[in-house]
Write a protein that holds these residues in place. Structure first.
Motif, short mmCIF file in Angstrom:
data_model
loop_
_atom_site.label_atom_id
_atom_site.label_comp_id
_atom_site.label_asym_id
_atom_site.label_seq_id
_atom_site.Cartn_x
_atom_site.Cartn_y
_atom_site.Cartn_z
N TYR A 58 11.68 3.20 19.51
CA TYR A 58 11.08 4.51 19.23
C TYR A 58 9.83 4.27 18.41
O TYR A 58 9.60 3.16 17.94
N GLU A 108 7.71 5.99 15.19
CA GLU A 108 7.64 6.99 14.13
C GLU A 108 6.28 6.90 13.46
O GLU A 108 5.85 5.81 13.09
N VAL A 109 5.62 8.03 13.36
CA VAL A 109 4.31 8.08 12.71
C VAL A 109 4.43 8.96 11.49
O VAL A 109 4.76 10.15 11.59
N VAL A 110 4.20 8.39 10.32
CA VAL A 110 4.31 9.11 9.06
C VAL A 110 2.91 9.42 8.57
O VAL A 110 2.06 8.52 8.52
N PHE A 111 2.63 10.69 8.23
CA PHE A 111 1.28 11.04 7.83
C PHE A 111 1.32 12.06 6.69
O PHE A 111 2.32 12.75 6.47
N THR A 112 0.20 12.16 5.98
CA THR A 112 0.10 13.04 4.82
C THR A 112 -0.81 14.21 5.12
O THR A 112 -1.94 14.01 5.60
N ILE A 113 -0.36 15.41 4.85
CA ILE A 113 -1.16 16.61 5.05
C ILE A 113 -1.60 17.13 3.69
O ILE A 113 -0.78 17.26 2.77
N TRP A 164 14.30 13.18 4.33
CA TRP A 164 13.65 13.71 5.52
C TRP A 164 14.49 14.85 6.10
O TRP A 164 15.70 14.72 6.26
N MET A 171 4.38 15.26 3.22
CA MET A 171 4.51 14.09 4.08
C MET A 171 5.36 14.46 5.29
O MET A 171 6.45 15.03 5.13
#
Lengths: 118, 138
Positions: free
Chosen positions: A87, A89-94, A38, A65
């Motif tokens: 906290y 954390e939002v993980v997303f795919t473009i 990351w 990602m």
């Protein structure tokens, strides 16, 4: 000369108090697929309306990602309250087809939800 | 003293909890719901981690898969459940792929703080392809 607005936007709402979550720190990260690490792309703080401009430029927002990290624990601490989540954390795919992505975060001290909006 | 009276006294001194024949339920539970189709999120892989407070590294505690009701019993034992930072990792994209769909979220991680391990904690996940929500329930 105005900067083109970020193709990725967010909006943080404090659903516990029914107000925008102002002055909440957040950061955007990208997963380098070559080394699976990351990298932080930007940091920011939400304004009075719970929004944060300039997260990423149009050119930098390619398929991949991403991760939006919201410092929700610090936010609640700042209001003198504790929270279940240190906290979020939002993980997303473009994908190539994704032009503008709006990712709001609705949160209270013991719950939160995210959705892909517009 | 009669046999029954002896049994009764024995029961006071060595209380036998019949339920301990089965494992005591996990103090931490989860429940995955597929809000798009209105069914439990079954057969979803998940794992539970705890962060070491000094080194800040995460250790895997349990791996599992949700059952037909979207639950995963036996996440953690009472002995292992100490105060600290935990993380539940849900393989959401794999789940949607297994039912022939894509998901905006490759996985969902919920990080939460356990302050009082004597309490029961229920971390629910309501999920669709483009949204999810979580809450501390019961």
């Amino acid at each position: 000369m105005m900067a083109e607005s970020s193709p990725l936007t967010t909006h943080v709402l404090n659903t516990g108090d029914g107000v925008p979550a102002a002055r909440l720190a957040l950061s955007l990260h990208w997963l380098d697929p070559r080394i699976m690490i990351w990298t932080m792309l930007s940091v920011g703080t939400t304004n009075e309306d719970g929004r944060c401009a300039g997260l990423i430029s149009r050119g930098a927002f390619g398929p991949g990602m991403y991760k939006l990290r919201f410092e929700t624990g610090s936010y609640w601490e700042g209001l003198g309250q504790n929270s279940f989540y240190p906290y979020v954390e939002v993980v997303f795919t473009i994908s190539e087809l994704d032009q503008r992505i709006h990712l709001p975060l609705l949160m209270s001290r013991f719950s939160y939800s995210v959705y892909r909006g517009s | 003293m009669s046999v029954s009276r002896l049994q009764q006294l024995k029961g006071h001194i060595f209380p036998e909890n019949k339920i301990t024949a089965m494992a005591t339920p996990s103090p931490l539970s989860t429940h995955v719901l597929n809000t798009a189709t209105g069914v439990p999120g079954s057969n979803m892989a998940l794992s539970l981690y705890r962060q070491d407070p000094t080194t800040k590294t995460w250790s895997l505690l349990t791996s599992g898969t949700t059952n037909a009701d979207g639950r995963c019993p036996g996440l953690i034992t009472k002995e292992m459940f100490v105060a600290g930072l935990y993380r539940l990792h849900f393989e959401t994209a794999l789940y949607w792929e297994s039912i022939g769909e894509t998901c905006f979220y490759p996985y969902v991680e919920i990080v939460f703080t356990i302050t009082d391990p004597g309490q029961k904690y229920h971390v629910a996940l309501l999920l669709s392809r483009f949204s999810y929500s979580t809450y501390r329930g019961s």
